[in-house]
Design a protein around this motif. Structure first.
Motif, PDB file in Angstrom:
ATOM      1  N   THR B  38      79.865  38.761  54.417  1.00 23.96           N
ATOM      2  CA  THR B  38      79.587  39.558  55.607  1.00 23.96           C
ATOM      3  C   THR B  38      79.636  41.046  55.270  1.00 23.96           C
ATOM      4  N   GLN B  77      76.891  36.482  62.476  1.00 20.80           N
ATOM      5  CA  GLN B  77      77.556  35.186  62.463  1.00 20.80           C
ATOM      6  C   GLN B  77      77.956  34.797  63.893  1.00 20.80           C
ATOM      7  N   ASP B 155      73.630  36.394  58.538  1.00 19.59           N
ATOM      8  CA  ASP B 155      75.010  36.068  58.206  1.00 19.59           C
ATOM      9  C   ASP B 155      75.362  34.689  58.761  1.00 19.59           C
ATOM     10  N   GLU B 156      75.301  33.707  57.937  1.00 21.41           N
ATOM     11  CA  GLU B 156      75.608  32.327  58.313  1.00 21.41           C
ATOM     12  C   GLU B 156      75.068  31.960  59.695  1.00 21.41           C
TER      13      GLU B 156
HETATM   14 MG    MG Z   1      81.484  36.127  57.094  1.00 24.91          MG
END
Ligand code: MG
Ligand code: ADP
Lengths: 312, 337
Positions: B38, B77, B155-156
């Motif tokens: 991140t 995320q 991010d994910e």
């Molecule tokens: Mg992260």
């Protein structure tokens, strides 16, 4: 969820409903009594036992908005017939209308000072709360405590210094002076309340906006403000209620131009005997703006925090 | 990115990271939670100030530029959508920014196109809060996709979804990326996402980039034990060299990494094999076979039809496994059985 609440049973619900109704009755009854008294004649208003059923009259409201003078029967007889229903009502008491009372002006002062200070408190409070919430402020905790500490003593404890300062600065009995005073008292509350609300708004929202090409200020306006609406509404109501109902400073610092309704309403009693209906009428009208304001903002209060758009 | 570092207090979150993402390339950073994924993306986006190094985007030095001028888009995320706006407004938001202004008709055209691409057209008038998790995630990806920035940072984005949706969106995302020819830097802790979508994978741990390469390279030719253990399902078996008798290893070998394809397991004929089947997990199309050798356990995939059962004695033969030295680095010699 950290805890779960089981649905109350039928009797539990009834008991709860009963308690709410009972509490509502107790709190509403005095308001209802004031409301009714406003429509009584002066005689009915002081009759014993109190009258629950009575013939409504607008005398209280007429007396609230006018100043009257008592005249000799000869003079009354010499007048042409009254033009309006309120003149007729006043003449039936052997009086004529001398002019409008100060009540309208005093209400206007309350509106200007109440809403003006609320607007300023919320504006300054939101900006300060945002700063405290998002930036590394040196001595942040100490500053927040200092801001809170201004609320730790009753404001009236500093009445004398403020009275003297205001006299020197020429702020006594001015709208500006009262707005500054109420803002000063309210802004600490506003900063604390709003910081809590803004802390709850994830920074990622603003960061996303900034990546998308907005400046921080634009992100603040477009993203933070709408999401802080609940907190801003709640804070505004608290600030307005304080400024609207404030009596002690208003009595001390205002007497004419900037006098608000709270110190004015009791003075009505003096004008020609105990005129309870006029006082009750004044109190009723005084209540209306704040009730309307609260109802208007209620939507924001009830809409609640927007759970659900957040991935967990 | 050149020599990019970022510390939070004493902790290095990103440590001398060098990475170039080519035009139209899909690069995945793969690493466990806390690896600095991140932080890396936030550095590229300009949300964090770097302690050292330089970042350039599209050939321009952006090391100290404001996020607004970097011309990137970001899928977070968490907290992707504005709850006070409708889906349409959420998608239009990046197109209304002062830095990237678009005309009303252009906004409508792009939002409609992206909504179609992500199959959320029927939800455009909904509030962002009235969507399911998968729909929300599509909108979040869509919000990044409406613009055509130099690079998309993700991010994910799929980590909070259930397995089925994740698989669907994985495919969709890859398809969209190829259709648009988009440049993506995508971070995840999920090896399957990395393997299926990436042109190149960067394996990251404790802020350091350990190996960069195509999914094939990373899987078949890991540079150390850590990278080897990040990829493969079931995870690579790490065994000491002496465990399998009569198997020559290069000098210096401290451990052998053996995946399913490096092993041949057969029921021992004479009833005294090296290992014993300890457990069989049924996955449906395949089984996980747990074999105990001495005090080591090996897990491999086998066909469900394999005629083996708990307690069977088995023999294990290795073909072309990976060798690592005491520090966990790869030894490139070959051994043979
Ligand atoms: Mg992260
Ligand atoms: N704002 C921050 N303040 C302090 N430490 C942070 C902050 N952000 C991240 N870290 C630390 O940096 C390291 C990398 O974090 P992060 O980039 O979020 O990892 P990942 O996304 O790979 O899970 C972690 O050890 C984390 O605790």
């Amino acid at each position: 969820m950290a805890h779960s609440v089981s649905a109350p049973g039928r009797w539990g619900r009834r008991l709860a409903a009963g308690a709410v109704v009972f509490y509502a009755l107790i709190t509403i009854l005095p308001l209802l009594w004031i409301f009714m008294t406003g429509f009584k004649t002066p005689q009915d208003s002081i009759s014993y036992p109190p009258k629950v059923l009575f013939e409504p009259s607008l005398e209280g409201y007429v007396n609230l908005f006018t100043t009257r003078s008592r005249q000799t029967p000869e003079y009354m007889a010499s007048l042409p017939p009254p033009d309006t229903w309120y003149e007729e009502l006043v003449r039936s008491r052997d009086m004529v209308i001398a002019g409008p009372s100060k009540f309208g002006e005093r209400m206007m002062n309350s509106v200007i000072i109440g809403f003006g200070s609320t607007f300023l408190s919320v504006l300054l409070g939101t900006l300060a709360a945002y700063g405290f919430s998002r930036f590394k402020v040196p001595l942040e905790d100490d500053l927040m405590f200092f801001i809170l500490s201004t609320r730790m003593m009753p404001p009236i404890a500093v009445a004398i210094p403020i009275f003297l300062m205001y006299r020197t600065l020429g702020l006594s009995d001015t709208h500006l002076g009262m707005i500054i005073l109420y803002t000063g008292v309210n802004v600490s509350l506003a900063v604390w309340l709003l910081k809590g609300f803004i802390d709850e708004i994830p920074r990622e929202y603003e960061e996303a906006a900034m990546i998308d090409g907005y400046t921080r200020f634009q992100a603040f306006v477009k993203v933070v403000l709408p999401q802080a609406a609940t907190g801003i509404a709640a804070t505004a109501i608290f600030c307005l209620i304080f400024a609207w109902n404030e009596y002690a400073f208003a009595l001390l610092l205002t007497s004419g131009t900037a006098q608000t309704a709270p110190p004015f309403i009791p003075t009505i009693i003096g004008e020609g005997g105990l005129d309870w209906p006029a006082v009750a009428a004044g109190a009723t009208i005084f209540l209306i703006p704040i009730v309307v304001f609260t109802i208007l903002l209620r939507k924001h209060l009830l809409r609640g925090i927007t759970f659900g758009a957040v991935r967990k | 990115m050149r020599g990019v570092s970022k510390h939070f207090g004493e902790i290095p979150a990103v440590d001398h990271l060098d990475l170039t993402v080519g035009n139209g390339e899909f690069v995945v950073l793969l690493g466990p939670t806390g690896a600095g994924k991140t932080t890396t993306l936030r550095l590229v986006a300009g949300l964090e100030k770097l302690d050292a190094g330089t970042i350039s985007i599209g050939g321009h030095d952006m090391t100290t530029a404001d996020p607004a001028v970097r011309d990137v888009s970001f899928v977070f995320q968490q907290y992707s959508l504005y709850p006070h706006l409708s889906v349409y407004e959420n998608l239009a938001f990046p197109l209304r920014s002062p830095a990237h202004p678009h005309s009303k008709s252009e906004i409508r055209r792009r939002v409609t196109a992206i909504a179609e691409m992500l199959r959320i057209t029927h939800k455009l008038d909904n509030r962002a809060t009235q969507l399911s998790g998968g729909e929300m995630q599509r909108v979040a990806i869509g919000r990044a996709m409406v613009r055509e920035p130099q690079i998309y940072l993700m991010d994910e984005p799929l980590s909070s979804l259930d397995a089925k949706l994740r698989a669907d969106l994985r495919l969709e995302l890859k398809r969209i990326q190829q259709d648009l020819g988009a440049t993506l830097l995508y971070v995840t802790h999920d090896q399957i996402e990395a393997m299926t979508m990436a042109n190149r994978i960067g394996v990251i741990d404790q802020g350091r980039l350990i190996q960069v390469g195509t999914p094939r390279e990373i899987y078949q030719d890991p540079c150390n034990l850590y990278v080897a253990s990040r990829l493969g399902q079931p995870a690579i078996n790490v065994i000491p060299p002496g465990l399998i008798p009569r198997f020559a290893v290069p000098p210096g070998t401290a451990s052998i990494g053996a995946r399913t394809e490096h092993m041949h397991i057969s029921r021992s004929v004479n009833g005294s094999g090296q290992g014993k089947v300890e457990w069989i997990e049924h996955l449906g199309d395949q089984n996980h076979l747990h074999v105990r050798i001495g005090d080591h356990q090996i897990i491999t995939l086998v066909d469900p039809e394999t005629p083996m059962s708990r307690g069977d004695d088995v023999d294990i033969a290795l073909t072309g496994p990976l060798f690592f030295d005491a520090a966990g680095n790869r030894l490139r010699g070959t051994g043979d059985g």
